[in-house]
Design an enzyme around this catalytic site. Structure first.
Site, short mmCIF file in Angstrom:
data_model
loop_
_atom_site.label_atom_id
_atom_site.label_comp_id
_atom_site.label_asym_id
_atom_site.label_seq_id
_atom_site.Cartn_x
_atom_site.Cartn_y
_atom_site.Cartn_z
N LYS B 27 0.83 -1.20 0.00
CA LYS B 27 0.00 0.00 0.00
C LYS B 27 0.87 1.26 0.00
O LYS B 27 0.66 2.18 -0.79
CB LYS B 27 -0.91 -0.02 1.23
CG LYS B 27 -2.02 1.04 1.20
CD LYS B 27 -2.81 1.10 2.50
CE LYS B 27 -3.51 -0.20 2.84
NZ LYS B 27 -4.95 -0.16 2.65
N ARG B 97 -3.32 2.86 8.64
CA ARG B 97 -3.60 1.54 8.08
C ARG B 97 -2.34 0.72 8.01
O ARG B 97 -1.25 1.25 7.82
CB ARG B 97 -4.13 1.66 6.64
CG ARG B 97 -5.40 2.44 6.48
CD ARG B 97 -5.69 2.58 4.98
NE ARG B 97 -6.54 3.71 4.72
CZ ARG B 97 -7.83 3.62 4.39
NH1 ARG B 97 -8.40 2.45 4.30
NH2 ARG B 97 -8.54 4.70 4.17
N GLY B 106 -8.19 -7.05 4.58
CA GLY B 106 -9.06 -7.35 5.71
C GLY B 106 -8.37 -8.02 6.88
O GLY B 106 -8.97 -8.24 7.92
N MET B 108 -5.60 -6.95 8.41
CA MET B 108 -4.93 -6.05 9.35
C MET B 108 -5.92 -4.98 9.78
O MET B 108 -6.93 -4.74 9.14
CB MET B 108 -3.73 -5.42 8.67
CG MET B 108 -2.73 -6.43 8.14
SD MET B 108 -1.95 -7.38 9.46
CE MET B 108 -1.22 -6.03 10.37
N ARG B 359 -3.59 -1.17 -6.45
CA ARG B 359 -2.79 -2.39 -6.32
C ARG B 359 -3.23 -3.33 -7.43
O ARG B 359 -4.32 -3.16 -7.99
CB ARG B 359 -3.01 -3.04 -4.95
CG ARG B 359 -4.45 -3.40 -4.68
CD ARG B 359 -4.64 -3.97 -3.28
NE ARG B 359 -6.06 -4.16 -3.00
CZ ARG B 359 -6.55 -4.49 -1.81
NH1 ARG B 359 -5.75 -4.63 -0.79
NH2 ARG B 359 -7.84 -4.67 -1.64
N HIS B 481 -15.51 -8.92 1.66
CA HIS B 481 -14.55 -9.89 2.15
C HIS B 481 -14.84 -11.29 1.60
O HIS B 481 -13.94 -11.98 1.11
CB HIS B 481 -14.58 -9.91 3.69
CG HIS B 481 -13.67 -10.93 4.28
ND1 HIS B 481 -14.10 -12.17 4.68
CD2 HIS B 481 -12.34 -10.89 4.52
CE1 HIS B 481 -13.07 -12.86 5.15
NE2 HIS B 481 -11.99 -12.10 5.07
N ARG B 659 5.26 -48.41 -9.82
CA ARG B 659 5.83 -48.77 -8.52
C ARG B 659 5.38 -50.17 -8.13
O ARG B 659 4.19 -50.48 -8.19
CB ARG B 659 5.37 -47.77 -7.46
CG ARG B 659 5.93 -48.06 -6.08
CD ARG B 659 5.55 -47.00 -5.08
NE ARG B 659 4.15 -47.05 -4.74
CZ ARG B 659 3.54 -46.18 -3.93
NH1 ARG B 659 4.23 -45.18 -3.41
NH2 ARG B 659 2.27 -46.28 -3.65
N SER B 805 13.08 -41.19 -8.09
CA SER B 805 11.88 -40.36 -7.97
C SER B 805 11.67 -40.08 -6.50
O SER B 805 11.59 -41.01 -5.69
CB SER B 805 10.68 -41.09 -8.56
OG SER B 805 9.53 -40.30 -8.42
N CYS B 872 7.44 -37.42 -7.06
CA CYS B 872 6.11 -37.96 -7.28
C CYS B 872 5.24 -37.91 -6.04
O CYS B 872 4.21 -38.56 -5.97
CB CYS B 872 6.17 -39.37 -7.85
SG CYS B 872 6.88 -40.56 -6.70
N TYR B 892 11.69 -33.77 -13.72
CA TYR B 892 10.25 -33.63 -13.87
C TYR B 892 9.57 -33.66 -12.51
O TYR B 892 10.15 -34.09 -11.52
CB TYR B 892 9.67 -34.73 -14.77
CG TYR B 892 9.76 -36.11 -14.17
CD1 TYR B 892 8.75 -36.59 -13.33
CD2 TYR B 892 10.85 -36.93 -14.43
CE1 TYR B 892 8.83 -37.85 -12.76
CE2 TYR B 892 10.94 -38.20 -13.86
CZ TYR B 892 9.93 -38.65 -13.03
OH TYR B 892 10.02 -39.89 -12.47
#
Lengths: 919, 919
Positions: B27, B97, B106, B108, B359, B481, B659, B805, B872, B892
Site C-alpha cells: 500500500k 492503516r 481485511g 490487518m 494495487r 470480504h 511402482r 523419484s 512424485c 520432472y
C-alpha cells in the site's frame, strides 16, 4: 589386483609376513611369519584375498595369471619335500583351508588329504606302510571333498550325513562300534561306496585328477565366504563382506600314522582364567579336526602335577616329554614374538613336531583382564596395549550374575547335581532345556530363558547359542566350537559331559536313569562345569559385589582389582566422557559406582507409572481443559520432585540430563476391558468416557505421533510441572550443600520454534522457582537430536540449545523408516542375507545415520562453538558406535549403567586407534 | 536497521516508489508511486516494515530516531494541507492503516478519523459545517480505536460488539432503524456512552491527545501482524512472518460530508470474468469501509447501458459523469503504468476526487486467463508476463465442476430457486447449510460437504470458508470480504442476497416464507449467482469438456482456447517435465489430455482391490509357503497384465513409472468380524486361521513396517509377478506397434543392496519374458527416494538405479518424524501458532526435507551423470515446491492429472523467475 596372487612359505623362509593379514588372511600371514622365524611349518602357499574378491565380483572366475603362479608354488613345495603332487608312488598331499583377515573359527570349509585318488592311495599305503591309514585318509578326503566341494550332503534336517550313513552301515555289518575298528579292507569298501554315492548324487565320477581336485577346493573355499553361516558369523562380529578370504594350501602332515603320532591345539595361557600356563588338548593318532570337532574327548597337554592324573588320560608332557618340551619352547617363543597369548595347532608325525597354526588366542573377559594386567607386570606389553587388547564387550560379561556358594551348596545337598563337564564358559545360566538352535531362538524371542543342549554344536547353531542363557554339550573339549563361541559371547557353557546321553528324537537327555525332558529346567555353573537340575537365580558377580554393592573390598578380590586397573588405565587414555542412562536413585548410584560422570538420559515417564501416580496421570489426560490438567499435574508434582531429589543426591555434583515427557499419552491409559473398568472406577469416571478418550488418542503410527515435545507444545502445563519439579528439587538439594547440575532436555524437536517455545516455558518457571526458593541454580536447556530434520537444521536449533544429545534409537528408526517394533518381519532376513551388514539398532549405521550425526555436530557448533554434544541412544554403549562418536568429536556417550565399563574401555580404544593412525 | 524509518508522499512527490514494496509494504509503495506520477493522493507518510520487525523483536519498542522522523512528517503534511494535527479549530485528521509487502485484505486493522477528541470534534463540526458529520466521525473513531487499539470488544462469541450494542440502544430509543437516522444530538450522546464504555472496560479515559492516539494506533497495527487471523492468512498464502507490515498514516478525506461526496472501489477490468471494462462499486455519502464491509449494498460505478438500470441504483457514471470520466482516465493511466489490472480505492470529497489506493487486482482464475491473454493481444504485456501473472493454483479451479444447463433448467422448473445474489465466485457447490465457520470446519473434517451461510464474512471465517464447498452471504458486494476470499481460493460464492434473512439463533434462514434450516441442503451456482434448494451434482467445467472429455471443440469455447494458450506458452518457457500420477487407463487418458508427458507414479496396489483380485491377494497372504504364494500370484498375473496393457496404450509412447507393491500386506486383509467371516468363507479357510494371520501381520507403526521393497525382499515372487505383468503387457502393446517405455520403480529403498537385489529379480524376469515373447523392450529400473537414508546414501543407491523419484510424502513423514495420519492432534496447532510456517505435507519443507532432495540429486548424479530424477509426492503439484524442484535441477514433477496444468504453469514461472534473477 596386485601383481602377486600367491605367496609361498616353508623351508625357513616365506614371501609374506604377519604384517600382510589383509592380503594373506590371518592364517596365511601367521604361517608365513612362523616360517620366517624358523618354526617347523609344513611348506605351502597362500592364494590372496584379492583373488577371492575377484572371484566374487566376476561370478566365479580367476585372474589370468593365477594358474601359472599356483603351479609354480606347487613345484616349490615339491622341491622342498622331494615329493610330487599326484605322484603314484609317493604322493604329495595338501590341506586346503580358508583364512580370512579376521579369525573365523569353524565358519569356513576345509579339505584335507587332497591329492589322493585310486592310484596315489596305493602309493600312500606303500610309503606309510599302512594300507589302513591310506584308505582311512582317502575315505576322509572323499567325504570332506564330497561335502564341501561337490555338495553331497544331507538334503534335509531329518536326513543324516550320507557319508556317515555308509560308515554306520559298514560298522553295523562288521559288528563294531568305532571307526577305528574298521579294517583296511572295510575302508576300501567304504571308499568304493563313497565314490558310488558321489557319482549317484552329483552325476559325475569323483575327480581323480589332483589338479582338478585342487581347483575345486579353492573355488569351494571362495564360495564358502558367501554361505549363510559365514554371513551370520560376520554379522555377529561385524566383519565386512568385502574383506574376502585367502586360501591356504599346505603340505599334509599326519598325526594319524600310528601311536608315535599326535595332533593338538594349545593356548600359551589358560583362555578361561588367564593363568600363565601352557594349556591345551591333544589326541594320539588323530587328524586335527578330531580335536576341534570334539568327536573324541582329548587329553590335556600339560600335567597338572596331581597324583594319578595321567593314568587314564596321559598328558603329552607325560607321554612324550621331549616333544612336549620342544613344543613348550616354541610356544613361548611365539608368545614373546607376538607379545600376546597364542592359540596354536600342532601335529606330531612319527616323532617330528610340526606347527600348523598360530594366532592370538580368544579368551574370556576374565582371562583377557588377567592376561593383560599380568603382561603389563611382566613388561611384555604397555598399558595402552593392555587396554587395546580387552574386548570392550567383555567388561559387561564380568558383571554377569553367578550362583552363590550357598545356592550351589544347597543344590548339591538336595542331590540336584546332574552331571559335570568341562567349564568352557564361566558364569551362571538357568532356564528350560531346548535341543535345537531354532527352538532356542523362537522361545527366547517370546521372552523365555532357555539353555541349549546339544551333543556338540556347529556353526549353524550360533544364532541359537546367542539366544540362550547358556550352552551344554555332551562332547567336545575346551577348544570345541561350543566353547569358543560361548567364551567369545560371554555365555556360560559346559562341554564334554560324556555321561550325558542326548536323544533328539525323544527330545530328552539322560544321565544314568535321570531323565531331563525338553522344557524341564536346568542350571549351569559355567565356572566349575557343574550342571544342576531345576531353576536357580544367579547372584551378582564378584566385580559387582566389589564395585557396585561394596559388600567386598577391592583388596579381597584380585579380579575386581584388575578390572578396576583396566578401567583406570582406560580413563587415562580416553577423551570421550561417559555418562549413564538412569531413571532412579538406585540406577544413579550404580552408574556412579561403575564410573559414569553424569546422567545422559533420565526418562521421566518411568516415574509416571505405578499406584497413585498413574491415576493422577490418567486424570490429567482425561481433563477437558487446562484447569483440570493443572489440578492433576499438581498431584504429580511433589512425587516427581522427590524422584529428582533422590537422583540429584546420588549424582552428587555430576550433571543430570532430564528428558521431559516423551511417550504418547495413550501409553498411560489402560488396555483391555477389565483394566479399563477398574481404572474408570479408580478415577471416578464412566467407562464410556474413558473408552472414548482411549479411542480419541489411538494412533496409527504412535512412533510418529503426538509425543515428545509435541506434548509440551499442546500442553505447556506438563512441561511447566516437570520443569518445576526438576528445579525445586535442584534448589532443595543445593540447600543441602550438594552441587546440582540439571540439564533439561526437550525431546523430538524438529524445528527451532519448538525448542524456542518449550525453552521459554522452562525459563519462566525457573525464574518463579528461584524467586520462591531464594536461590538460583545453573541449569541448561537442550534438546535431543533424534529426527533427521533436527540434524539437518541443527544450526537453527542450536540457537536455542545449550546442548545436544543424539537420540540414536529414534534417529535410526526415522532415518531408515523402520519401526523397531515391527522390524521382526524383515530385519532378521536382512541381516541373515547380508542386505544390512550390521543391525543398525545395535551398532550405529555410520554410512547413513552417521552423516546426520556429523551434520548435527558441525552445524550445531557452527553456531555455538564448543556446543556440548552427547549420544544417549543404545548405541552409546556399543564399542564401534563409541569409536565413531570419538572420531566425530562428541563430548560424551551415555549408556545403561552396566555398560559404562564397556564404554570407558571402548572410548580409550577409540583414542588409541586415533593415536596409532596419526603416527 | 536502515537509516530512514519514515517515507513521506503527497503534493506531487514522494520519498519512495513502487519498487520499495519490501520497505514500505504494498500500500505504501503504491501510494508513493501514485503521488510521484501526479495522482491526487491525500498526503501522508509510511513507517517502514523494518520498524515492525524491530518492534516484534524488541518486545514492543521503537528505534530511537522514529519519534522525530514521524513528527517531521506530520509537519510536512500540515504544511501541504495548511491544517494542524490536534488543532482545535480546523484539525488535520489521519487514517492509520497497515500495509504488508503482500496484500492481506481485511487481515490487518485500520483506524480512521484519528486526531479527533472532545475539542477537535468541535472544530471539525465548524469547518465541515455539519455537527452531525463531526460527531458521526468521532463515534466511528471511538469505536474503531476502542476495538483495535484498546481492545474493547465482545468478550465471547455470544456477546455482541459493545459499541454496536450502544448504537442499537440509541436507535431503539429513538425508534429509528438506520445509523443515518440518528441526529447530531443523538450521536453526541453516543460519543459520551462510547467514552464511558471505554473507561469502564479499559480502566482509563479515552486518550484525548492526538499524538498519544497516533502512537497507540501505530503500535496496534504492528501488534496486529502477530494476531491469529493474520497468522492464519499468512499460513494460507505462505507469507513469511519475518516480512512484517508497514504503517500508512494519511490525511483523511471524507466521502461522507454530504451528497456531493462518495467513496468506492473499482477494478480496471472485471475481476470475475476478466472483461475489459471499468468495474466497481461506490456509495454516496459514505466512508470507505462501508463499501468493503458490505453493510450497505453499493451501487455500480459504470453504467451497463441497459435501459432503466440506473433508476434505483444510479451508477457514478450517471450521477457524476465528470468525476466518473476523470476517474476512468486515472484508472486507465494506472493500468498502463503498472501494466496490470488494478484494484483502486477512491473518495470524492465535496466534488474533488482522491485516489486512496491502487494495487494489482485479485481475480478469479477465469478472469486471470482472460486478462492475461487479452493484454498480450493488446500489446500491453508479453507472453512471459502473461504466464507469470497466472496464479498457478487457479488452473485447477477452472477444472472445477459446474451445474449443467439441464440441471439448472430442471431445478428452475421444479421451483427450487431460492434466491439470487451477486455472482462473486464462479463454479458449482452443493451441500448442507451451516451458519458458523467452526461448524463448517468440524463437519468438513468428518467428510461432510457444507455450504457456509453468513450475513457477511469476516477474517475469522476464513478457515471455515476454506472448508466449505461454497459461501453464501446476505450482504456485501463483489468486493466484499467473502467475495475476495472466495475468488482467490476458487470457491463458488454468492454475496449480497438482500432477500435472505438469516437467524443465527434459530439456526435458519428465510426467503419470504421459505425456511431453510441448518442441515438442509442447498446448491450455489456461483457463475450466475443463483441459490437452489436441495442437492445437485455438479458437472464438468467447460475446460474439462473441451480438453478432457472432448465433447466440445476448442473453437466452441473461448475460455478453453485461452486456457490452452496459457499452457502452451508455459510449455515454451518451462524446463521441468510434467508427468501425472495415474493408476488406470482412464486417469492416464485424462493426464495426457491435460498435457502430462508420462506417468510419474502408477501405484499397483490400487489394482489389488476389488472382486476376484482381492480374494487372490488374500490367498497369497495366507499361503504358508512360496509355492502357495506363487499359485495365488498366478491368478493375479493376467489381471495385472491387462491393467498395464490399458495404461501403456493410453500413454502411447510416453514413459510410465510403475511402482511395485508398497503397502503392508495387512491392508489387504478384512477388518471387523463380519468382513472377516465372509472373506474366510470366500477363500475357503477357517475364520480362526484368517484371524491368526491378521494378528500376526498387525503392526505398531505400519508406516515404518513391513512394506515397500521390504515385501519384495521377503517375497521376491511378488516382484517377479509384477515385473512379469508389466513386461508381458509391454511386449503385447509393443506388438501392436505402440511404443512402450516402462520404468519399474522399487519403493522404500534405504540401502543399496535392497535395490540391487530387487533389480536382479526384475532383470531375470525380463530376460525370461523377452525370450518367451521373442522381442526385447527397453525398460528402466529405479527407485523412490523416500527415506532420509536413501537421500543420504544416494551415491550408493544410484549405482543400481536408472532413475530416482522423490517420494516426498513419505520423505516428509520420516524426516519430520510425523505421521500424517496422526498429525491431527498437533499439526493444526503448529500451523495456527506459527511454529511451522507452512504445512510441510502441502508445500515442501525446503529448509529440511529440501536438503535431502539436494543430497539425493547431487550424490545420485555424482555417480551417474544426468541421472533422471523426478518428484512424485503430492508436492509435485504444489507451485512453491515446483519452483524448488526447478531450482535444484529435477527433470520432472509428477502430480495428479487435474494438477498437471497447475504444474505446467508453475514450472514455467519457476523458469521465468530464474531468468529474471539471472539478469
Amino acid at each position: 589386483m596386485a601383481d602377486k596372487l600367491v605367496y609361498g612359505f616353508g623351508g625357513g623362509r616365506a614371501d609374506g609376513s604377519a604384517a600382510m593379514r589383509e592380503v594373506l588372511g590371518g592364517k596365511g600371514a601367521n604361517l608365513a611369519e612362523m616360517a620366517r622365524i624358523g618354526m617347523p611349518v609344513p611348506p605351502g602357499f597362500t592364494v590372496t584375498t584379492d583373488v577371492c574378491t575377484y572371484f566374487g565380483e566376476s561370478g566365479g572366475r580367476y585372474p589370468a595369471p593365477l594358474k601359472a603362479e599356483v603351479e609354480q608354488h606347487i613345484r616349490q613345495v615339491e622341491d622342498l619335500l622331494g615329493k610330487q603332487f599326484g605322484n603314484a608312488d609317493d604322493p604329495l598331499l595338501f590341506s586346503v583351508r580358508s583364512g580370512a583377515r579376521a579369525s573365523m573359527p569353524g565358519m569356513m570349509d576345509t579339505v584335507l588329504n587332497l591329492g589322493l585318488n585310486d592310484e596315489t592311495v596305493e602309493g600312500l599305503a606303500k610309503v606309510s606302510g599302512s594300507r589302513r591309514f591310506a584308505f582311512d585318509s582317502y575315505r576322509r578326503f572323499l567325504a570332506m571333498y564330497g561335502d564341501v566341494v561337490l555338495e553331497v550332503r544331507a538334503r534335509s534336517k531329518k536326513e543324516h550325513d550320507p557319508f556317515e550313513v555308509i560308515m554306520d552301515r559298514f560298522k553295523k555289518e562288521r559288528g563294531v562300534k568305532l571307526d577305528t575298528d574298521l579294517s583296511a579292507a572295510d575302508l576300501e569298501g567304504v571308499v568304493v561306496a563313497f565314490k558310488d554315492l558321489v557319482r549317484e548324487r552329483s552325476g559325475d565320477d569323483f575327480p581323480q585328477d589332483p589338479e582338478v581336485q585342487l581347483w575345486g577346493a579353492i573355488a569351494a573355499v571362495f564360495r564358502s565366504w558367501d554361505n549363510p553361516r559365514a554371513h551370520e558369523y560376520r554379522r555377529m562380529y561385524r566383519i565386512p563382506f568385502e574383506w574376502g578370504t585367502a586360501v591356504n594350501v599346505q603340505a599334509m602332515v599326519f598325526g594319524n600314522l600310528g601311536d608315535d603320532c599326535a595332533t593338538g591345539v594349545a593356548f600359551t595361557r589358560n583362555p578361561a582364567t588367564g593363568e600363565k600356563k601352557l594349556f591345551g588338548e591333544y589326541l594320539i593318532n588323530a587328524q586335527g579336526e578330531d580335536v576341534v570337532a570334539g568327536t573324541r574327548t582329548p587329553q590335556p597337554i600339560s600335567s597338572s602335577g596331581e597324583a594319578g592324573e595321567d593314568d587314564e588320560m596321559p598328558s603329552l608332557e607325560a607321554l612324550m616329554p621331549d616333544l612336549y618340551a620342544e613344543f613348550a619352547r616354541l610356544a613361548e617363543t611365539l608368545e614373546s614374538h607376538y607379545r600376546d597369548m597364542q592359540d596354536l595347532e600342532f601335529t606330531i608325525e612319527r616323532g617330528k613336531l610340526y606347527m600348523l597354526q598360530t594366532r592370538a588366542g580368544k579368551r574370556t573377559g576374565l582371562a583377557a583382564i588377567r592376561i593383560a594386567t599380568d603382561q603389563v607386570e611382566e613388561g611384555l606389553i604397555d598399558e595402552k596395549t593392555a587396554v587395546a587388547r580387552i574386548e570392550a564387550e567383555s567388561m559387561e560379561h564380568l558383571l554377569a550374575p553367578i550362583f552363590s556358594a550357598e545356592q550351589l551348596d544347597e543344590a548339591k545337598k538336595a542331590g540336584r547335581v546332574l552331571v559335570r563337564g568341562l567349564p568352557a564358559g564361566p558364569g551362571a545360566a538357568s532356564g528350560t532345556v531346548v535341543f535345537h538352535a531354532d527352538e532356542a531362538k523362537a522361545l527366547a524371542h517370546q521372552g523365555k530363558k532357555v539353555v541349549l543342549v546339544r551333543v556338540e554344536t556347529s556353526p549353524e547353531d550360533v544364532g541359537g547359542m546367542e539366544a540362550s542363557q547358556g550352552i551344554l554339550t555332551a562332547r567336545g573339549g575346551m577348544t570345541s566350537h561350543a566353547a569358543l563361541v560361548a567364551r567369545q559371547r560371554g555365555k556360560p557353557c559346559i562341554v564334554g559331559c560324556s555321561d550325558l546321553v542326548i536323544d533328539y528324537e525323544k527330545a530328552q537327555m539322560r544321565v544314568g536313569d535321570r531323565v531331563v525332558r525338553e522344557g524341564d529346567a536346568i542350571s549351569l555353573d559355567g565356572t566349575t562345569g557343574t550342571v544342576y537340575l531345576g531353576l536357580m537365580s544367579p547372584a551378582p558377580s564378584e566385580v559387582v559385589e566389589v564395585l557396585i554393592e561394596r559388600t567386598k573390598s577391592l583388596e579381597q578380590s584380585p579380579i575386581a582389582a584388575r578390572y578396576e586397573r583396566i578401567l583406570r588405565w582406560s580413563d587415562r587414555f580416553r577423551r570421550l566422557g561417559v555418562r549413564a542412562n538412569a531413571d532412579s536413585p538406585e540406577h544413579s548410584n550404580e552408574a556412579v559406582a561403575l564410573g559414569a560422570h553424569g546422567i545422559g538420559l533420565c526418562r521421566t515417564e518411568h516415574m509416571f507409572f505405578g499406584g497413585r501416580r498413574i491415576t493422577a496421570v490418567r486424570k490429567m489426560i482425561l481433563a477437558s481443559d487446562q484447569e483440570g490438567r493443572r489440578a492433576a499435574l499438581d498431584e504429580i508434582l511433589p512425587m516427581q520432585r522427590e524422584d529428582f531429589i533422590g537422583i540429584f543426591r546420588a549424582m552428587n555434583g555430576h550433571p543430570v540430563t532430564i528428558r521431559t515427557l516423551d511417550p504418547p499419552l495413550h501409553e498411560f491409559l489402560p488396555h483391555g476391558a477389565k483394566e479399563v473398568s477398574s481404572a474408570a472406577e479408580e478415577m471416578g469416571v464412566g467407562v464410556a468416557e474413558l473408552e472414548a478418550k482411549i479411542d480419541l488418542l489411538a494412533e496409527t503410527n504412535p512412533m510418529l505421533g503426538h509425543r515428545g515435545c509435541r506434548l509440551g507444545m499442546a500442553y505447556p502445563e506438563i512441561t511447566e510441572m516437570q520443569a518445576r519439579a526438576i528445579l525445586e528439587a535442584a534448589c532443595a538439594v543445593a540447600a543441602e550443600g550438594v552441587e546440582v547440575l540439571p540439564e533439561i532436555m526437550i525431546p523430538l524437536v524438529g524445528h527451532r520454534q519448538e525448542l524456542a517455545r518449550q525453552r521459554r516455558v522452562v525459563d519462566e518457571v525457573a525464574e518463579k522457582v528461584f524467586a520462591e526458593a531464594g536461590r538460583r541454580i545453573d541449569y541448561l536447556v537442550g534438546t535431543m537430536i533424534e529426527l533427521p530434520r533436527a540434524a539437518l537444521v541443527a544450526d537453527q536449533i542450536a540457537k536455542e540449545a545449550d546442548f545436544f544429545s543424539f537420540g540414536t534409537n529414534d534417529l535410526t528408526q526415522t532415518t531408515f523408516g523402520i519401526s523397531r517394533d515391527d522390524a521382526g518381519h524383515f530385519l532378521p532376513l536382512y541381516l541373515e542375507s547380508g542386505v544390512f551388514p550390521v543391525d543398525p539398532f545395535q551398532s550405529l549405521d555410520i554410512e547413513g545415520v552417521g552423516q546426520l550425526l556429523r551434520f548435527g555436530i558441525e552445524r550445531g557448533r557452527s553456531v555455538k562453538e564448543g556446543l556440548k554434544v552427547g549420544i544417549c541412544g543404545e548405541h552409546g554403549g556399543d564399542p564401534s558406535s563409541i569409536r565413531f562418536a570419538h572420531e566425530i568429536g562428541l563430548d560424551y556417550v551415555s549408556c545403561s549403567p552396566r555398560r559404562v565399563p564397556v564404554a570407558r574401555v571402548a572410548a580409550a580404544q577409540a583414542a588409541l586407534i586415533e593415536e596409532a593412525n596419526s603416527q
